[in-house]
Design an enzyme around this catalytic site. Structure first.
Site, PDB file in Angstrom:
ATOM      1  N   SER A 162      43.530  43.269  37.402  1.00 28.84           N
ATOM      2  CA  SER A 162      43.519  44.682  37.771  1.00 28.84           C
ATOM      3  C   SER A 162      44.168  44.837  39.137  1.00 28.84           C
ATOM      4  CB  SER A 162      42.085  45.213  37.835  1.00 28.84           C
ATOM      5  OG  SER A 162      42.046  46.519  38.392  1.00 28.84           O
ATOM      6  N   TYR A 175      33.628  44.982  40.101  1.00 29.75           N
ATOM      7  CA  TYR A 175      34.803  44.845  39.237  1.00 29.75           C
ATOM      8  C   TYR A 175      35.981  44.267  40.016  1.00 29.75           C
ATOM      9  CZ  TYR A 175      38.527  46.258  35.992  1.00 29.75           C
ATOM     10  OH  TYR A 175      39.600  46.275  35.133  1.00 29.75           O
TER      11      TYR A 175
END
Length: 278
Positions: A162, A175
């Site tokens: 990400s 995350y």
């Protein structure tokens, strides 16, 4: 002595870029980016072992590319229920896949979860669960697959991370941290395996139109705010003016596992429309 990758593979001339006849394992293939990666590989003639914790998604995906009697077929997709947090289960599935279809040439780590919340208020369970899937899951699959690739002197591993791994995001502490750890693990693995001819890279998407992304949208204007930017959340917008489609991420993965990328390893390719201004 390990067989080194010289640019040709399964009878395919070097430099042609074709992936036909190769075998891949894709995690998190039940939906979103994972499903798009599996479809893209299958369209290139790769036989894909599509895995997900829930069998329903990968079974539906496999039905699009029927494989008679479970036999290996170029361009086919075979579904496997697999929880990447379970090391024993991962080894069992990898052993089953290699026995049924042959040695794996490609591993794509896509399985991931998102537990948003203020960084100082995350529960132990949210933190542990996020790392169990996003980081330890990558470790489990790579550990099960990489030694076989190294022994054969060829292979490609791509971890879908990400852009949050490189840019702080509000309410995404677990995350972002888990994706950063997975990215660095993948690069360290790539360094250790480079001499064997195995390449390891990271694709770092930004906002992508998936179920995970849509779960963050609370109103119809949310996609526009993602594109335009949100100063209150310290987020720039997306210079290209669009949210990614899962196929955009799959295309980047497809390139990195292909022969034209044979001299690329330990790299992190941001596919975010320029959102991180990199």
């Amino acid at each position: 002595m390990a067989e080194r990758n010289t640019g040709s593979h399964h009878g395919v001339p070097g430099g042609s870029g074709t992936l036909a006849g190769r075998r891949a394992l894709v995690t998190g293939a039940g939906q979103g980016i994972g499903a798009a990666v599996a479809r893209a590989l299958a369209a290139q003639g790769v036989h894909v072992a599509a895995t997900d914790r829930r069998a329903e998604g990968v079974e539906a995906l496999a039905a699009e590319h029927a494989v008679a009697d479970g036999a290996s077929k170029p361009g086919g997709i075979t579904p496997y229920a697999m929880d990447v947090t379970d090391a024993a289960a991962v080894h069992t599935v990898v052993d089953t896949v290699t026995t049924r279809h042959g040695p794996l040439d490609i591993l794509v780590n896509v399985a991931g979860i998102l537990r948003p919340g203020p960084a100082a208020e995350l529960s132990d369970e949210d933190w542990t669960a996020t790392f169990a899937v996003n980081t330890t899951g990558v470790f489990h699959t790579a550990r099960a697959v990489a030694p076989g690739m190294a022994a054969r002197g060829r292979g490609s591993i791509v971890t879908v991370g990400s852009n949050a791994a490189g840019v702080p995001r509000v309410h995404m502490g677990a995350y972002a941290a888990s994706k950063a750890a997975a990215a660095m693990y993948t690069k360290c693995l790539g360094l250790e395996l480079a001499r064997t001819g195995v390449r390891c890279n990271v694709v770092a998407p930004g906002s992508t139109d998936t179920a995970m992304q849509r779960a963050l949208w609370q109103d119809p204007e949310a996609p526009r705010r993602v594109i335009d930017g949100d100063p209150a959340a310290y987020r720039t917008g997306i210079p290209l003016g669009r949210i990614a489609d899962p196929s955009d991420i799959a295309a980047a993965v497809l390139f990195l596992v292909s022969d034209p990328a044979r001299h690329i390893t330990m790299q992190e390719l941001y596919v975010d429309g320029g959102a991180t201004l990199r």
